[in-house]
Motif scaffolding. Structure first.
Motif, PDB file in Angstrom:
ATOM      1  N   GLN A 114       0.844  -1.195   0.000  1.00 50.57           N
ATOM      2  CA  GLN A 114       0.000   0.000   0.000  1.00 50.57           C
ATOM      3  C   GLN A 114       0.877   1.241   0.000  1.00 50.57           C
ATOM      4  O   GLN A 114       2.010   1.209   0.452  1.00 50.57           O
ATOM      5  N   THR A 115       0.316   2.334  -0.493  1.00 53.22           N
ATOM      6  CA  THR A 115       1.044   3.593  -0.561  1.00 53.22           C
ATOM      7  C   THR A 115       0.137   4.743  -0.172  1.00 53.22           C
ATOM      8  O   THR A 115      -1.033   4.769  -0.540  1.00 53.22           O
ATOM      9  N   GLU A 116       0.669   5.672   0.599  1.00 52.45           N
ATOM     10  CA  GLU A 116       0.004   6.937   0.885  1.00 52.45           C
ATOM     11  C   GLU A 116       0.988   8.054   0.553  1.00 52.45           C
ATOM     12  O   GLU A 116       2.200   7.901   0.762  1.00 52.45           O
ATOM     13  N   SER A 149      -6.130  12.008   4.669  1.00 58.12           N
ATOM     14  CA  SER A 149      -6.018  13.173   5.541  1.00 58.12           C
ATOM     15  C   SER A 149      -6.108  12.845   7.020  1.00 58.12           C
ATOM     16  O   SER A 149      -5.825  13.696   7.866  1.00 58.12           O
ATOM     17  N   THR A 150      -6.492  11.622   7.368  1.00 57.57           N
ATOM     18  CA  THR A 150      -6.505  11.250   8.786  1.00 57.57           C
ATOM     19  C   THR A 150      -5.113  10.885   9.285  1.00 57.57           C
ATOM     20  O   THR A 150      -4.840  10.952  10.484  1.00 57.57           O
ATOM     21  N   LEU A 151      -4.225  10.508   8.366  1.00 53.39           N
ATOM     22  CA  LEU A 151      -2.864  10.113   8.739  1.00 53.39           C
ATOM     23  C   LEU A 151      -1.833  11.169   8.388  1.00 53.39           C
ATOM     24  O   LEU A 151      -0.852  11.358   9.119  1.00 53.39           O
ATOM     25  N   TYR A 152      -2.051  11.862   7.243  1.00 52.86           N
ATOM     26  CA  TYR A 152      -1.082  12.831   6.742  1.00 52.86           C
ATOM     27  C   TYR A 152      -1.829  14.025   6.127  1.00 52.86           C
ATOM     28  O   TYR A 152      -2.871  13.841   5.499  1.00 52.86           O
ATOM     29  N   THR A 153      -1.264  15.215   6.293  1.00 49.01           N
ATOM     30  CA  THR A 153      -1.925  16.406   5.778  1.00 49.01           C
ATOM     31  C   THR A 153      -0.959  17.284   4.994  1.00 49.01           C
ATOM     32  O   THR A 153       0.259  17.101   5.057  1.00 49.01           O
ATOM     33  N   VAL A 154      -1.505  18.242   4.265  1.00 48.72           N
ATOM     34  CA  VAL A 154      -0.725  19.297   3.621  1.00 48.72           C
ATOM     35  C   VAL A 154      -1.320  20.636   4.059  1.00 48.72           C
ATOM     36  O   VAL A 154      -2.509  20.724   4.383  1.00 48.72           O
ATOM     37  N   ASP A 155      -0.475  21.678   4.057  1.00 47.73           N
ATOM     38  CA  ASP A 155      -0.950  22.975   4.504  1.00 47.73           C
ATOM     39  C   ASP A 155      -0.018  24.064   3.972  1.00 47.73           C
ATOM     40  O   ASP A 155       1.130  23.797   3.605  1.00 47.73           O
ATOM     41  N   LYS A 156      -0.541  25.296   3.959  1.00 49.72           N
ATOM     42  CA  LYS A 156       0.240  26.493   3.619  1.00 49.72           C
ATOM     43  C   LYS A 156       0.894  26.396   2.234  1.00 49.72           C
ATOM     44  O   LYS A 156       2.051  26.767   2.045  1.00 49.72           O
ATOM     45  N   PHE A 157       0.137  25.893   1.265  1.00 46.53           N
ATOM     46  CA  PHE A 157       0.623  25.864  -0.118  1.00 46.53           C
ATOM     47  C   PHE A 157       0.730  27.285  -0.634  1.00 46.53           C
ATOM     48  O   PHE A 157      -0.229  28.057  -0.580  1.00 46.53           O
ATOM     49  N   GLY A 160       9.615  29.916  -6.163  1.00 44.67           N
ATOM     50  CA  GLY A 160       9.041  28.604  -6.399  1.00 44.67           C
ATOM     51  C   GLY A 160       7.902  28.294  -5.447  1.00 44.67           C
ATOM     52  O   GLY A 160       7.533  29.102  -4.595  1.00 44.67           O
ATOM     53  N   MET A 161       7.351  27.109  -5.594  1.00 44.67           N
ATOM     54  CA  MET A 161       6.232  26.688  -4.755  1.00 44.67           C
ATOM     55  C   MET A 161       6.736  26.146  -3.423  1.00 44.67           C
ATOM     56  O   MET A 161       7.857  25.645  -3.322  1.00 44.67           O
ATOM     57  N   SER A 162       5.888  26.240  -2.405  1.00 41.65           N
ATOM     58  CA  SER A 162       6.243  25.691  -1.098  1.00 41.65           C
ATOM     59  C   SER A 162       5.016  25.079  -0.447  1.00 41.65           C
ATOM     60  O   SER A 162       3.879  25.470  -0.748  1.00 41.65           O
ATOM     61  N   ILE A 163       5.264  24.123   0.451  1.00 41.03           N
ATOM     62  CA  ILE A 163       4.161  23.455   1.132  1.00 41.03           C
ATOM     63  C   ILE A 163       4.696  22.753   2.374  1.00 41.03           C
ATOM     64  O   ILE A 163       5.863  22.364   2.427  1.00 41.03           O
ATOM     65  N   TYR A 164       3.843  22.627   3.378  1.00 41.95           N
ATOM     66  CA  TYR A 164       4.137  21.779   4.539  1.00 41.95           C
ATOM     67  C   TYR A 164       3.353  20.487   4.366  1.00 41.95           C
ATOM     68  O   TYR A 164       2.238  20.491   3.813  1.00 41.95           O
ATOM     69  N   TYR A 165       3.906  19.387   4.836  1.00 41.07           N
ATOM     70  CA  TYR A 165       3.254  18.092   4.642  1.00 41.07           C
ATOM     71  C   TYR A 165       3.659  17.132   5.765  1.00 41.07           C
ATOM     72  O   TYR A 165       4.622  17.374   6.506  1.00 41.07           O
ATOM     73  N   GLY A 166       2.964  16.004   5.866  1.00 38.46           N
ATOM     74  CA  GLY A 166       3.364  14.931   6.777  1.00 38.46           C
ATOM     75  C   GLY A 166       2.352  14.614   7.843  1.00 38.46           C
ATOM     76  O   GLY A 166       1.236  15.154   7.858  1.00 38.46           O
ATOM     77  N   GLY A 167       2.740  13.735   8.748  1.00 37.54           N
ATOM     78  CA  GLY A 167       1.845  13.333   9.816  1.00 37.54           C
ATOM     79  C   GLY A 167       2.357  12.109  10.564  1.00 37.54           C
ATOM     80  O   GLY A 167       3.355  11.492  10.188  1.00 37.54           O
TER      81      GLY A 167
END
Length: 382
Positions: free
Chosen positions: A136-138, A356-364, A370-377
């Protein structure tokens, strides 16, 4: 409400199809005597690292990569014919962030370091189709859909927790694809914790590639193909430092770009844009000319991801922001003019998470660098 549900389902399906280093790839290792010198490697020098890793310095022209049938009589390209144009990323790191790179092995010029893994020098990569019941992959991050000739970013380096006894992995990754469905060529580079491959839970530098025509995937030097030229660092090398939650932050500059003359796909890292090595374009059926997809972000993969998912990034949700959540910064693509540009974030770029219950992204965000984003969980780790 129905429209929002449809968007979530689309994101989930897209990220599950993406599968950064190849959906359904299985890493399998066999025992090895770590003191044994393999004669085919034509070892010039052996280096014992402080952390216990052992590297054999072998002649660059005798590296395993050249055993690939498509690389018969291949002449090694020791440097890119040119580097892409674009803003210097050296000035893009905040003052509170330090540059990090793989541990320096420093083999003699004319050789490259090949790590003697704790488990084995042999790996089988089995791809059994678009999906697999036991893999499996997330994923969480940013995706770009259009013609590309390279991509780059600054990646925040953490050491996510992965069960040492599992066959799961957790990675921060930059990847370029071309093709479709089962027949997709992939090239990627980044850092990951992969216990079943390395034998430990340290974060290490890796590359991977997938031959979409024959559905064969490789990690590092596990099979012939990727040509290494850097004599100071090795694939599978540990990182010198990792970020601390709420403390000192470390980041790595990473780029993959197509040489406009040789057509080879190069990997480079660090402040000086050090060329690490390349995938010869002759390895691919779909990536031999250009890419059509880029991924920047994190992914977890393995047989127990659905039941016991490892951490991604810092192990904390994206909403916690700087110093606590992992980030990708200054993400750009390389255009046909060999120039790094920032994509139109409203048209050709998607960002999201497959769970989204295990990992999220925010502040895109999208701006000039360039582009930036926060991610993880945290995954399922408690």
């Amino acid at each position: 409400m129905k429209e929002k549900q449809a968007i979530r389902v689309t994101l989930l399906l897209s990220f599950l199809v993406l599968v950064t280093s190849g959906k359904g790839i299985r890493y399998k290792r066999y025992g090895e005597d770590n003191t044994r010198v393999l004669p085919y490697r034509q070892v010039k020098k052996t280096i014992q690292m402080k952390g216990g890793d052992v590297y054999d310095c072998i002649d660059v022209n005798a590296q395993p990569s050249l055993n690939h049938p498509r690389l018969k009589n291949h002449k090694i390209q020791m440097q890119p014919s040119s580097f892409p144009f674009g803003l210097d990323m050296e000035s893009q790191l905040p003052h509170s962030v330090s540059e990090v790179q793989p541990y320096i092995v420093d083999c003699p010029i004319g050789t490259i370091p090949i790590i003697r893994n704790n488990r084995s020098g042999n790996v089988e990569h089995n791809i059994d189709g678009v999906s697999s019941m036991d893999i499996q992959t997330e994923a969480a991050g940013m995706r770009y859909y259009d013609v590309v000739y390279g991509a780059r970013a600054i990646i925040n380096v953490y050491e996510p927790r992965v069960n040492k006894d599992s066959k799961d992995l957790s990675a921060t990754w930059l990847q370029i694809n071309n093709g479709g469905g089962e027949h997709t060529d992939r090239i990627g580079a980044g850092v990951e914790v992969n216990p079943s491959f390395s034998g430990d839970t340290f974060v290490r530098f890796h590359i991977s590639w997938t031959d979409g025509l024959y559905k064969k995937s490789c990690l590092d030097h596990s099979c012939p193909g990727f040509v290494q030229v850097d004599h100071k660092s090795g694939l599978g090398a540990r990182l010198q430092h990792v970020s601390v939650y709420g403390g000192r932050q470390y980041a790595m500059r990473l780029s993959i770009f197509k040489d406009p003359k040789s057509k080879n796909w190069w990997v480079a890292y660090g402040t000086k844009n050090t060329p690490f090595g390349y995938w010869p374009s002759t390895l691919f059926s779909f990536l031999n000319y250009k890419g059509d997809f880029v991924f920047w972000g994190g992914f977890v993969q393995g047989p127990t991801v659905s039941s016991n998912a490892p951490q991604m990034g810092s192990g904390h949700f994206a909403s916690e922001g700087y110093g606590k959540a992992a980030y990708i910064r200054n993400a750009q693509i390389l255009n046909e003019n060999n120039k790094y540009v920032t994509p139109d974030g409203n048209v050709k770029v998607d960002h999201g998470t497959s769970n989204s219950t295990l990992y999220t992204v925010d502040k895109f965000e999208v701006d000039t660098p360039g582009m930036s984003i926060y991610y993880g969980g945290p995954g399922s780790v408690v």
